[in-house]
Design a protein around this motif. Structure first.
Motif, PDB file in Angstrom:
ATOM      1  N   SER A 115      15.024  32.676  45.453  1.00 21.37           N
ATOM      2  CA  SER A 115      16.083  31.689  45.670  1.00 21.37           C
ATOM      3  C   SER A 115      17.424  32.365  45.914  1.00 21.37           C
ATOM      4  O   SER A 115      18.205  31.923  46.766  1.00 21.37           O
ATOM      5  CB  SER A 115      16.190  30.739  44.480  1.00 21.37           C
ATOM      6  N   ALA A 116      17.700  33.429  45.175  1.00 21.67           N
ATOM      7  CA  ALA A 116      18.956  34.166  45.387  1.00 21.67           C
ATOM      8  C   ALA A 116      18.990  34.779  46.788  1.00 21.67           C
ATOM      9  O   ALA A 116      20.014  34.688  47.493  1.00 21.67           O
ATOM     10  CB  ALA A 116      19.122  35.244  44.318  1.00 21.67           C
ATOM     11  N   ALA A 117      17.889  35.391  47.203  1.00 16.58           N
ATOM     12  CA  ALA A 117      17.833  35.996  48.538  1.00 16.58           C
ATOM     13  C   ALA A 117      17.945  34.921  49.623  1.00 16.58           C
ATOM     14  O   ALA A 117      18.706  35.076  50.591  1.00 16.58           O
ATOM     15  CB  ALA A 117      16.533  36.784  48.701  1.00 16.58           C
ATOM     16  N   HIS A 118      17.204  33.830  49.464  1.00 15.56           N
ATOM     17  CA  HIS A 118      17.230  32.736  50.430  1.00 15.56           C
ATOM     18  C   HIS A 118      18.636  32.140  50.515  1.00 15.56           C
ATOM     19  O   HIS A 118      19.179  31.926  51.606  1.00 15.56           O
ATOM     20  CB  HIS A 118      16.205  31.687  50.008  1.00 15.56           C
ATOM     21  N   GLY A 119      19.245  31.889  49.364  1.00  9.56           N
ATOM     22  CA  GLY A 119      20.594  31.327  49.342  1.00  9.56           C
ATOM     23  C   GLY A 119      21.634  32.259  49.949  1.00  9.56           C
ATOM     24  O   GLY A 119      22.550  31.810  50.643  1.00  9.56           O
ATOM     25  N   ALA A 120      21.496  33.564  49.705  1.00  7.12           N
ATOM     26  CA  ALA A 120      22.452  34.534  50.272  1.00  7.12           C
ATOM     27  C   ALA A 120      22.345  34.576  51.793  1.00  7.12           C
ATOM     28  O   ALA A 120      23.367  34.586  52.499  1.00  7.12           O
ATOM     29  CB  ALA A 120      22.202  35.918  49.675  1.00  7.12           C
ATOM     30  N   VAL A 121      21.136  34.602  52.309  1.00 11.44           N
ATOM     31  CA  VAL A 121      20.952  34.605  53.767  1.00 11.44           C
ATOM     32  C   VAL A 121      21.519  33.317  54.367  1.00 11.44           C
ATOM     33  O   VAL A 121      22.223  33.339  55.377  1.00 11.44           O
ATOM     34  CB  VAL A 121      19.456  34.777  54.134  1.00 11.44           C
ATOM     35  N   MET A 122      21.217  32.203  53.726  1.00 16.86           N
ATOM     36  CA  MET A 122      21.722  30.928  54.235  1.00 16.86           C
ATOM     37  C   MET A 122      23.245  30.851  54.168  1.00 16.86           C
ATOM     38  O   MET A 122      23.877  30.252  55.045  1.00 16.86           O
ATOM     39  CB  MET A 122      21.091  29.771  53.461  1.00 16.86           C
ATOM     40  N   ALA A 123      23.844  31.441  53.148  1.00 13.40           N
ATOM     41  CA  ALA A 123      25.303  31.435  53.041  1.00 13.40           C
ATOM     42  C   ALA A 123      25.925  32.167  54.231  1.00 13.40           C
ATOM     43  O   ALA A 123      26.885  31.680  54.841  1.00 13.40           O
ATOM     44  CB  ALA A 123      25.740  32.084  51.726  1.00 13.40           C
ATOM     45  N   GLY A 144      22.929  28.525  42.532  1.00 16.42           N
ATOM     46  CA  GLY A 144      23.189  28.027  41.184  1.00 16.42           C
ATOM     47  C   GLY A 144      21.927  27.941  40.348  1.00 16.42           C
ATOM     48  O   GLY A 144      21.926  28.304  39.168  1.00 16.42           O
ATOM     49  N   GLY A 145      20.852  27.463  40.954  1.00 17.09           N
ATOM     50  CA  GLY A 145      19.571  27.396  40.240  1.00 17.09           C
ATOM     51  C   GLY A 145      19.079  28.779  39.847  1.00 17.09           C
ATOM     52  O   GLY A 145      18.613  28.991  38.721  1.00 17.09           O
ATOM     53  N   ALA A 146      19.202  29.736  40.770  1.00 24.79           N
ATOM     54  CA  ALA A 146      18.782  31.115  40.474  1.00 24.79           C
ATOM     55  C   ALA A 146      19.627  31.698  39.345  1.00 24.79           C
ATOM     56  O   ALA A 146      19.089  32.323  38.419  1.00 24.79           O
ATOM     57  CB  ALA A 146      18.892  31.979  41.729  1.00 24.79           C
ATOM     58  N   ALA A 147      20.935  31.480  39.407  1.00 22.14           N
ATOM     59  CA  ALA A 147      21.825  32.010  38.361  1.00 22.14           C
ATOM     60  C   ALA A 147      21.533  31.376  37.009  1.00 22.14           C
ATOM     61  O   ALA A 147      21.494  32.071  35.978  1.00 22.14           O
ATOM     62  CB  ALA A 147      23.286  31.783  38.758  1.00 22.14           C
ATOM     63  N   LEU A 148      21.311  30.071  36.999  1.00 23.90           N
ATOM     64  CA  LEU A 148      21.025  29.383  35.742  1.00 23.90           C
ATOM     65  C   LEU A 148      19.724  29.873  35.119  1.00 23.90           C
ATOM     66  O   LEU A 148      19.678  30.189  33.922  1.00 23.90           O
ATOM     67  CB  LEU A 148      20.951  27.868  35.980  1.00 23.90           C
TER      68      LEU A 148
END
Length: 128
Positions: free
Chosen positions: A82-90, A113-117
């Motif tokens: 999720s962190a990798a996916h979110g970073a690419v999407m950002a 946020g979900g990954a961080a939580l």
């Protein structure tokens, strides 16, 4: 925070993340600008595949919520993917403004946020 409270919050967070993953398809119809990466009304085979993968992940996150300590590998996979996916999407959100910028308010913060939580709530002493 005590270990019992941390585990309770982890279980709740896993259930919330699992439910989010299960509802990706309806969310894309409710707010297309925040969740779709293709023209509204146009069929996207890629998006259908992503929905299928996240639907399965959602089911397994709900299963993991029952006993998170037995599903540490799955939870860490969900965190890092999720962190990798979110970073690419950002980064991709800045391509073709203004349409893609809505993702900075939609799926990007939910993924990061979900990954961080989940990462914050995962007990560290059990990962060794």
């Amino acid at each position: 925070m005590t270990e019992a409270v941390q585990l309770l919050f982890l279980r709740l967070a896993l259930a919330a993340c699992g439910l989010f993953a299960l509802t990706l398809w309806p969310l894309s119809h409710w707010w297309p600008a925040g969740f779709l990466w293709h023209e509204t009304g146009a069929r996207s085979y890629y998006f259908e595949m992503i929905c299928a993968v996240y639907f399965v992940l959602g089911i397994f996150l709900l299963i993991a919520a029952r006993n998170p300590l037995q599903h540490r590998s799955l939870i860490w996979f969900a965190i890092w993917s999720s962190a990798a996916h979110g970073a690419v999407m950002a980064v991709q959100s800045f391509d073709h403004p203004p349409h893609n910028l809505a993702h900075l308010l939609g799926d990007v913060p939910l993924l990061l946020g979900g990954a961080a939580l989940l990462a914050w709530l995962m007990p560290r002493k059990f990962d060794r």
